[in-house]
Design a protein around this motif. Structure first.
Motif, mmCIF file in Angstrom:
data_model
loop_
_atom_site.group_PDB
_atom_site.id
_atom_site.type_symbol
_atom_site.label_atom_id
_atom_site.label_comp_id
_atom_site.label_asym_id
_atom_site.label_seq_id
_atom_site.Cartn_x
_atom_site.Cartn_y
_atom_site.Cartn_z
ATOM 1 N N CYS A 1 0.816 -1.222 0.000
ATOM 2 C CA CYS A 1 0.000 0.000 0.000
ATOM 3 C C CYS A 1 0.848 1.269 0.000
ATOM 4 C CB CYS A 1 -0.932 -0.016 1.206
ATOM 5 S SG CYS A 1 -0.057 -0.002 2.784
ATOM 6 N N ALA A 2 2.135 1.163 -0.308
ATOM 7 C CA ALA A 2 3.033 2.318 -0.223
ATOM 8 C C ALA A 2 2.520 3.524 -1.018
ATOM 9 C CB ALA A 2 4.427 1.918 -0.698
ATOM 10 N N ASP A 3 1.878 3.286 -2.160
ATOM 11 C CA ASP A 3 1.433 4.429 -2.973
ATOM 12 C C ASP A 3 -0.093 4.569 -3.012
ATOM 13 O OD1 ASP A 3 1.014 2.151 -4.381
ATOM 14 O OD2 ASP A 3 1.825 2.892 -6.282
ATOM 15 N N TRP A 4 -0.763 4.017 -2.008
ATOM 16 C CA TRP A 4 -2.216 4.185 -1.949
ATOM 17 C C TRP A 4 -2.571 5.617 -1.534
ATOM 18 C CZ3 TRP A 4 -4.990 -0.520 0.788
ATOM 19 C CH2 TRP A 4 -4.869 -1.645 -0.040
ATOM 20 N N PRO A 5 -3.743 6.113 -1.980
ATOM 21 C CA PRO A 5 -4.170 7.439 -1.516
ATOM 22 C C PRO A 5 -4.338 7.441 0.002
ATOM 23 C CG PRO A 5 -5.902 6.372 -2.840
ATOM 24 C CD PRO A 5 -4.695 5.485 -2.896
ATOM 25 N N PRO A 6 -3.977 8.535 0.691
ATOM 26 C CA PRO A 6 -3.978 8.548 2.161
ATOM 27 C C PRO A 6 -5.349 8.282 2.799
ATOM 28 C CG PRO A 6 -3.464 10.719 1.245
ATOM 29 C CD PRO A 6 -3.475 9.771 0.104
ATOM 30 N N ASP A 7 -6.430 8.584 2.100
ATOM 31 C CA ASP A 7 -7.752 8.372 2.696
ATOM 32 C C ASP A 7 -8.313 6.978 2.443
ATOM 33 O OD1 ASP A 7 -7.839 10.912 3.779
ATOM 34 O OD2 ASP A 7 -8.537 11.755 1.885
ATOM 35 N N PHE A 8 -7.510 6.120 1.831
ATOM 36 C CA PHE A 8 -7.983 4.765 1.535
ATOM 37 C C PHE A 8 -7.495 3.803 2.611
ATOM 38 C CE2 PHE A 8 -7.520 0.828 -1.353
ATOM 39 C CZ PHE A 8 -8.744 0.344 -0.941
ATOM 40 N N GLY A 9 -8.424 3.176 3.288
ATOM 41 C CA GLY A 9 -8.095 2.178 4.289
ATOM 42 C C GLY A 9 -8.956 2.382 5.528
ATOM 43 N N PRO A 10 -8.979 1.437 6.444
ATOM 44 C CA PRO A 10 -8.274 0.168 6.312
ATOM 45 C C PRO A 10 -8.947 -0.810 5.354
ATOM 46 C CG PRO A 10 -9.511 0.242 8.370
ATOM 47 C CD PRO A 10 -9.673 1.581 7.725
ATOM 48 N N VAL A 11 -8.127 -1.726 4.850
ATOM 49 C CA VAL A 11 -8.615 -2.838 4.046
ATOM 50 C C VAL A 11 -8.379 -4.102 4.865
ATOM 51 C CG1 VAL A 11 -8.284 -4.158 1.916
ATOM 52 C CG2 VAL A 11 -8.093 -1.661 1.886
ATOM 53 N N ARG A 12 -9.424 -4.904 4.992
ATOM 54 C CA ARG A 12 -9.306 -6.120 5.795
ATOM 55 C C ARG A 12 -9.901 -7.309 5.044
ATOM 56 N NH1 ARG A 12 -6.229 -3.524 7.893
ATOM 57 N NH2 ARG A 12 -6.111 -2.712 9.997
ATOM 58 N N SER A 13 -9.383 -8.473 5.326
ATOM 59 C CA SER A 13 -9.926 -9.704 4.748
ATOM 60 C C SER A 13 -10.226 -10.665 5.878
ATOM 61 C CB SER A 13 -8.903 -10.331 3.788
ATOM 62 O OG SER A 13 -8.490 -9.379 2.831
ATOM 63 N N ALA A 14 -11.290 -11.468 5.686
ATOM 64 C CA ALA A 14 -11.729 -12.337 6.777
ATOM 65 C C ALA A 14 -10.870 -13.587 6.917
ATOM 66 C CB ALA A 14 -13.195 -12.716 6.574
ATOM 67 N N VAL A 15 -10.535 -14.232 5.811
ATOM 68 C CA VAL A 15 -9.843 -15.527 5.917
ATOM 69 C C VAL A 15 -8.718 -15.638 4.905
ATOM 70 C CG1 VAL A 15 -11.995 -16.635 6.694
ATOM 71 C CG2 VAL A 15 -11.307 -16.820 4.290
#
Ligand SMILES: [Zn+2]
Ligand SMILES: [Zn+2]
Length: 250
Positions: A67-81
């Protein structure tokens, strides 16, 4: 009048014996579950440590490169399994073999992560029109609907459209995926927080591209929750190396 979905369910139960579609063991209870409790319990969560932004496992304390170059307002991203072989087969059935109702047990695992994000519109990643025609449904929309039945949040598929069909992503390297997806999505102006919903996190390129468009159109914040997460080759080998050193005699 009995709803169509209930009728379909009764027909399904009549045609198919009530057995788990993963391990074929008989399922208890109402016989309504597609996956038995034992198989559900085998789905492994994403173990910490993981990146606070994108959820990528960061074994050995390595800095996250996803995520080094993701936009600052994007996140968190989570996955269940974790996307192990059994989960991969399950997702395949869900996506390509018409098992739409698998969305229910999958959504049950996603719901706590969705709640963690807080108030937001649930926005399924739209499927390319050509693929939707072939498949008949969008698996991400099925998941968003099933999550919403648990959390009570609104599903707003109209917030994001595919504006061009992109060639299939599966064989592309991460950089190529991102180029492939440039301007693939369009959103209308909307400041409401949005939580993207998809089945599998692979490189994050699709979520990145969709989030960028929602943020460009004024979304206050954008996060994402996926059912499963594919392990990046580097993270996998680093974790295995860590496991070896932890258990090897010193
Ligand atoms: Zn089973
Ligand atoms: Zn990260």
């Amino acid at each position: 009048m009995v709803a169509w979905s209930e009728t379909a369910r009764r027909i399904e139960r009549w045609i198919l014996p009530p057995e788990c579609i993963v391990c074929q063991a008989p399922v208890g209870g109402t016989g309504d579950e597609l996956v038995c409790d034992v198989c559900c319990a085998r789905w492994r969560p994403i173990d910490p440590p993981f990146c606070a932004t994108c959820g990528e496992p960061t074994p050995l304390g390595l800095a996250c490169r996803v995520c080094a170059d993701w936009p600052p307002d994007f996140g968190p991203v989570r996955s269940a399994v974790q996307l192990d072989e059994s989960v991969r087969q399950l997702v395949h059935r869900f996506k390509y073999q018409g098992w739409r109702r698998l969305a229910e047990p999958m959504a049950a695992r996603m719901a706590p992560l969705v709640r963690d994000f807080g108030d937001a519109d649930l926005v399924p990643i739209p499927l390319a029109r050509s693929r939707r025609r072939i498949r008949g449904y969008n698996q991400a929309a099925e998941l968003a609907g099933a999550v919403a039945r648990i959390t009570g949040q609104p599903v707003r598929p109209a917030r994001l459209r595919r504006v061009r069909d992109t060639p299939t992503q599966t064989r592309l390297a991460p950089e190529a995926r991102r180029a492939n997806l440039a301007e693939a999505f369009a959103a209308g102006a909307n400041a409401r927080p949005a939580l993207l919903i998809d089945d599998v996190f692979t490189t994050g390129a699709t979520l990145f591209s969709a989030a960028q468009e929602l943020l460009d159109q004024g979304a206050d914040r954008v996060g994402a929750v996926t059912f499963a997460r594919a392990e990046l080759p580097l993270a996998g080998s680093a974790r295995r190396a860590g496991r070896v050193s932890r258990f090897s005699p010193s």
